[in-house]
Design a protein around this motif. Structure first.
Motif, PDB file in Angstrom:
ATOM      1  N   GLU A  20      15.339 -19.303 -19.030  1.00  0.00           N
ATOM      2  CA  GLU A  20      14.680 -18.886 -17.774  1.00  0.00           C
ATOM      3  C   GLU A  20      15.815 -18.131 -16.947  1.00  0.00           C
ATOM      4  OE1 GLU A  20      13.359 -21.981 -15.496  1.00  0.00           O
ATOM      5  OE2 GLU A  20      12.026 -22.924 -17.298  1.00  0.00           O
ATOM      6  N   LEU A  21      15.456 -17.137 -16.017  1.00  0.00           N
ATOM      7  CA  LEU A  21      16.271 -16.305 -15.117  1.00  0.00           C
ATOM      8  C   LEU A  21      15.568 -16.898 -13.833  1.00  0.00           C
ATOM      9  CD1 LEU A  21      18.375 -14.557 -14.565  1.00  0.00           C
ATOM     10  CD2 LEU A  21      17.040 -12.699 -15.053  1.00  0.00           C
ATOM     11  N   ARG A  22      16.392 -17.514 -13.079  1.00  0.00           N
ATOM     12  CA  ARG A  22      15.681 -17.906 -11.846  1.00  0.00           C
ATOM     13  C   ARG A  22      16.402 -17.293 -10.683  1.00  0.00           C
ATOM     14  NH1 ARG A  22      16.522 -24.404 -12.972  1.00  0.00           N
ATOM     15  NH2 ARG A  22      14.727 -24.364 -14.594  1.00  0.00           N
ATOM     16  N   THR A  23      15.906 -17.097  -9.623  1.00  0.00           N
ATOM     17  CA  THR A  23      16.346 -16.218  -8.465  1.00  0.00           C
ATOM     18  C   THR A  23      16.258 -17.187  -7.115  1.00  0.00           C
ATOM     19  OG1 THR A  23      14.648 -15.003  -8.162  1.00  0.00           O
ATOM     20  CG2 THR A  23      16.386 -14.134  -9.304  1.00  0.00           C
ATOM     21  N   TYR A  24      15.212 -18.203  -7.283  1.00  0.00           N
ATOM     22  CA  TYR A  24      15.039 -19.076  -6.337  1.00  0.00           C
ATOM     23  C   TYR A  24      14.235 -18.312  -5.150  1.00  0.00           C
ATOM     24  CZ  TYR A  24      16.955 -22.476  -9.220  1.00  0.00           C
ATOM     25  OH  TYR A  24      17.242 -23.221 -10.336  1.00  0.00           O
ATOM     26  N   ALA A  25      14.743 -18.663  -3.890  1.00  0.00           N
ATOM     27  CA  ALA A  25      14.373 -17.800  -2.925  1.00  0.00           C
ATOM     28  C   ALA A  25      15.108 -16.371  -2.592  1.00  0.00           C
ATOM     29  CB  ALA A  25      14.492 -18.798  -1.745  1.00  0.00           C
ATOM     30  N   ASP A  26      15.714 -15.968  -3.280  1.00  0.00           N
ATOM     31  CA  ASP A  26      16.457 -14.613  -2.877  1.00  0.00           C
ATOM     32  C   ASP A  26      15.420 -13.464  -2.769  1.00  0.00           C
ATOM     33  OD1 ASP A  26      18.057 -12.452  -2.687  1.00  0.00           O
ATOM     34  OD2 ASP A  26      19.688 -13.117  -4.277  1.00  0.00           O
ATOM     35  N   ARG A  27      15.109 -13.082  -1.573  1.00  0.00           N
ATOM     36  CA  ARG A  27      14.092 -12.128  -1.366  1.00  0.00           C
ATOM     37  C   ARG A  27      14.873 -10.585  -2.055  1.00  0.00           C
ATOM     38  NH1 ARG A  27      11.479 -12.736   4.290  1.00  0.00           N
ATOM     39  NH2 ARG A  27      10.054 -14.563   3.795  1.00  0.00           N
ATOM     40  N   LYS A  28      15.858 -10.291  -2.174  1.00  0.00           N
ATOM     41  CA  LYS A  28      16.348  -9.061  -2.751  1.00  0.00           C
ATOM     42  C   LYS A  28      16.055  -8.775  -4.186  1.00  0.00           C
ATOM     43  CE  LYS A  28      20.379 -10.471  -1.039  1.00  0.00           C
ATOM     44  NZ  LYS A  28      22.054 -10.559  -0.949  1.00  0.00           N
ATOM     45  N   ALA A  29      15.635  -9.714  -4.728  1.00  0.00           N
ATOM     46  CA  ALA A  29      15.418  -9.964  -6.170  1.00  0.00           C
ATOM     47  C   ALA A  29      14.061  -8.867  -6.321  1.00  0.00           C
ATOM     48  CB  ALA A  29      15.205 -11.149  -7.046  1.00  0.00           C
TER      49      ALA A  29
ATOM     50  N   GLY B  74       6.447  -6.659  -7.165  1.00  0.00           N
ATOM     51  CA  GLY B  74       5.237  -6.315  -7.010  1.00  0.00           C
ATOM     52  C   GLY B  74       4.579  -6.238  -5.576  1.00  0.00           C
ATOM     53  N   THR B  75       3.484  -6.775  -5.378  1.00  0.00           N
ATOM     54  CA  THR B  75       3.026  -6.857  -3.902  1.00  0.00           C
ATOM     55  C   THR B  75       3.484  -8.240  -3.174  1.00  0.00           C
ATOM     56  OG1 THR B  75       1.058  -7.938  -5.043  1.00  0.00           O
ATOM     57  CG2 THR B  75       1.104  -5.448  -4.450  1.00  0.00           C
ATOM     58  N   ASP B  76       3.819  -9.372  -3.939  1.00  0.00           N
ATOM     59  CA  ASP B  76       4.392 -10.392  -3.354  1.00  0.00           C
ATOM     60  C   ASP B  76       5.536 -10.434  -2.488  1.00  0.00           C
ATOM     61  OD1 ASP B  76       4.860 -13.071  -2.885  1.00  0.00           O
ATOM     62  OD2 ASP B  76       5.355 -13.744  -4.837  1.00  0.00           O
ATOM     63  N   PRO B  77       5.258 -10.591  -1.200  1.00  0.00           N
ATOM     64  CA  PRO B  77       6.454 -10.317  -0.378  1.00  0.00           C
ATOM     65  C   PRO B  77       7.578 -11.292  -0.280  1.00  0.00           C
ATOM     66  CG  PRO B  77       4.667 -11.428   0.636  1.00  0.00           C
ATOM     67  CD  PRO B  77       4.155 -11.405  -0.606  1.00  0.00           C
ATOM     68  N   TRP B  78       7.522 -12.373  -1.291  1.00  0.00           N
ATOM     69  CA  TRP B  78       8.545 -13.165  -1.205  1.00  0.00           C
ATOM     70  C   TRP B  78       9.630 -12.999  -2.518  1.00  0.00           C
ATOM     71  CZ3 TRP B  78       9.500 -16.332   2.590  1.00  0.00           C
ATOM     72  CH2 TRP B  78       8.670 -16.482   3.576  1.00  0.00           C
ATOM     73  N   ILE B  79       9.461 -13.470  -3.800  1.00  0.00           N
ATOM     74  CA  ILE B  79      10.208 -13.294  -4.861  1.00  0.00           C
ATOM     75  C   ILE B  79       9.615 -13.022  -6.177  1.00  0.00           C
ATOM     76  CG2 ILE B  79      11.919 -14.828  -3.936  1.00  0.00           C
ATOM     77  CD1 ILE B  79      10.431 -17.014  -5.736  1.00  0.00           C
ATOM     78  N   ALA B  80      10.254 -12.289  -6.722  1.00  0.00           N
ATOM     79  CA  ALA B  80       9.786 -12.038  -8.161  1.00  0.00           C
ATOM     80  C   ALA B  80       9.593 -13.400  -9.051  1.00  0.00           C
ATOM     81  CB  ALA B  80      10.737 -11.210  -9.013  1.00  0.00           C
ATOM     82  N   LYS B  81       8.780 -13.499  -9.820  1.00  0.00           N
ATOM     83  CA  LYS B  81       8.335 -14.683 -10.531  1.00  0.00           C
ATOM     84  C   LYS B  81       9.608 -15.000 -11.551  1.00  0.00           C
ATOM     85  CE  LYS B  81       3.465 -14.910 -10.082  1.00  0.00           C
ATOM     86  NZ  LYS B  81       3.256 -15.296  -8.794  1.00  0.00           N
TER      87      LYS B  81
ATOM     88  N   GLU C 268      20.139 -17.422 -11.570  1.00  0.00           N
ATOM     89  CA  GLU C 268      20.812 -18.553 -12.407  1.00  0.00           C
ATOM     90  C   GLU C 268      20.082 -18.438 -13.722  1.00  0.00           C
ATOM     91  OE1 GLU C 268      20.051 -23.269 -12.381  1.00  0.00           O
ATOM     92  OE2 GLU C 268      21.456 -22.477 -10.788  1.00  0.00           O
ATOM     93  N   LEU C 269      21.052 -18.442 -14.839  1.00  0.00           N
ATOM     94  CA  LEU C 269      20.328 -18.439 -16.250  1.00  0.00           C
ATOM     95  C   LEU C 269      20.504 -19.810 -16.401  1.00  0.00           C
ATOM     96  CD1 LEU C 269      19.447 -16.386 -18.230  1.00  0.00           C
ATOM     97  CD2 LEU C 269      21.672 -16.157 -18.953  1.00  0.00           C
ATOM     98  N   VAL C 270      19.180 -20.295 -17.075  1.00  0.00           N
ATOM     99  CA  VAL C 270      19.080 -21.636 -17.583  1.00  0.00           C
ATOM    100  C   VAL C 270      18.528 -21.756 -18.942  1.00  0.00           C
ATOM    101  CG1 VAL C 270      18.475 -23.954 -17.086  1.00  0.00           C
ATOM    102  CG2 VAL C 270      19.103 -22.429 -15.202  1.00  0.00           C
ATOM    103  N   ALA C 271      19.403 -22.492 -19.987  1.00  0.00           N
ATOM    104  CA  ALA C 271      18.623 -22.685 -21.379  1.00  0.00           C
ATOM    105  C   ALA C 271      18.638 -24.095 -21.516  1.00  0.00           C
ATOM    106  CB  ALA C 271      19.565 -21.963 -22.402  1.00  0.00           C
ATOM    107  N   ARG C 272      17.510 -24.413 -21.981  1.00  0.00           N
ATOM    108  CA  ARG C 272      17.018 -26.169 -22.500  1.00  0.00           C
ATOM    109  C   ARG C 272      16.481 -26.129 -23.985  1.00  0.00           C
ATOM    110  NH1 ARG C 272      13.348 -25.725 -17.947  1.00  0.00           N
ATOM    111  NH2 ARG C 272      12.166 -25.164 -19.602  1.00  0.00           N
ATOM    112  N   TRP C 273      17.607 -26.904 -24.800  1.00  0.00           N
ATOM    113  CA  TRP C 273      16.808 -26.854 -25.989  1.00  0.00           C
ATOM    114  C   TRP C 273      15.875 -28.163 -26.094  1.00  0.00           C
ATOM    115  CZ3 TRP C 273      21.146 -24.474 -24.738  1.00  0.00           C
ATOM    116  CH2 TRP C 273      21.688 -23.553 -25.659  1.00  0.00           C
TER     117      TRP C 273
END
Length: 201
Positions: A110-119, A136-143, A95-100
């Motif tokens: 922001e570019l969010r992937t939430y809990a998608d482990r494939k990212a 990287g080394t984080d097994p969950w998601i990219a920041k 999800e791509l989100v923009a806030r003015w």
């Protein structure tokens, strides 16, 4: 005076002293049978055409300016100060989100992937600013990558280029890229096709 009643009739047909001679017409050039045409003045016609062209251009400009004012008024009325797009790139739901901000002179994207482990790789570029994140080394998601860019016109769309690397992405690989146009009215469009993108906003 005599008895000759026809003394006043002259049969020689000489022109009278009060008559005007007929104007001489020039002989036409050899091979032509029509007299030469008089040359017309063209500058009044050219001036009239130029005046019409300037008037038409002024009317056209006024109409376009009016249409732009109406478009800006519609955008201002629909202003939400937030925009978003749901995307699926390289098997990753993002999800791509923009806030003015409240002053409308800066937008945070922001570019969010939430809990998608494939990212495994996320990159975001907008107005000369960029941010990236890898799993990287984080097994969950990219920041979540985030950029804040200044805006001159708060009613104008912001164009963002994103790259997302899915489960098979490795360091050094070229990730698939999408370009998205985010509007402060809440709408988002694919910048290449012009198609409106779905959003949860």
């Amino acid at each position: 005076m005599g008895k000759d009643p026809e003394w006043w009739t002259d049969h020689t047909a000489a022109p009278a002293w009060h008559s005007v001679p007929e104007p001489l017409t020039p002989e036409p050039p050899h091979g032509t049978t029509q007299p030469p045409a008089k040359r017309r003045r063209t500058w009044p016609y050219a001036a009239a055409v130029a005046a019409l062209a300037i008037t038409a251009a002024g009317i056209w400009e006024q109409r376009e300016a009016g249409q732009q004012r109406e478009e800006r008024a519609r955008t201002a009325a629909a202003y939400k100060g937030r925009s978003g797009a749901e995307l699926s790139v390289d098997g990753v739901s993002a999800e791509l989100v923009a806030r003015w901000n409240g002053d409308r002179d800066r937008v945070v994207i922001e570019l969010r992937t939430y809990a998608d482990r494939k990212a495994r790789y996320l990159r975001l570029d907008a107005a000369g600013e960029s941010a990236r994140a890898t799993k990287g080394t984080d097994p969950w998601i990219a920041k979540t990558p985030e950029v804040a860019v200044p805006v001159k016109d708060p009613m104008a769309d912001v164009t963002v280029r994103i790259a997302v690397g899915g489960a098979t992405w490795k360091e050094g690989d070229q990730a698939p890229v999408r370009t998205v146009r985010l509007s402060p009215t809440g709408a988002a469009y694919d910048a290449e096709t012009g198609e409106q993108l779905p959003s949860d906003l």
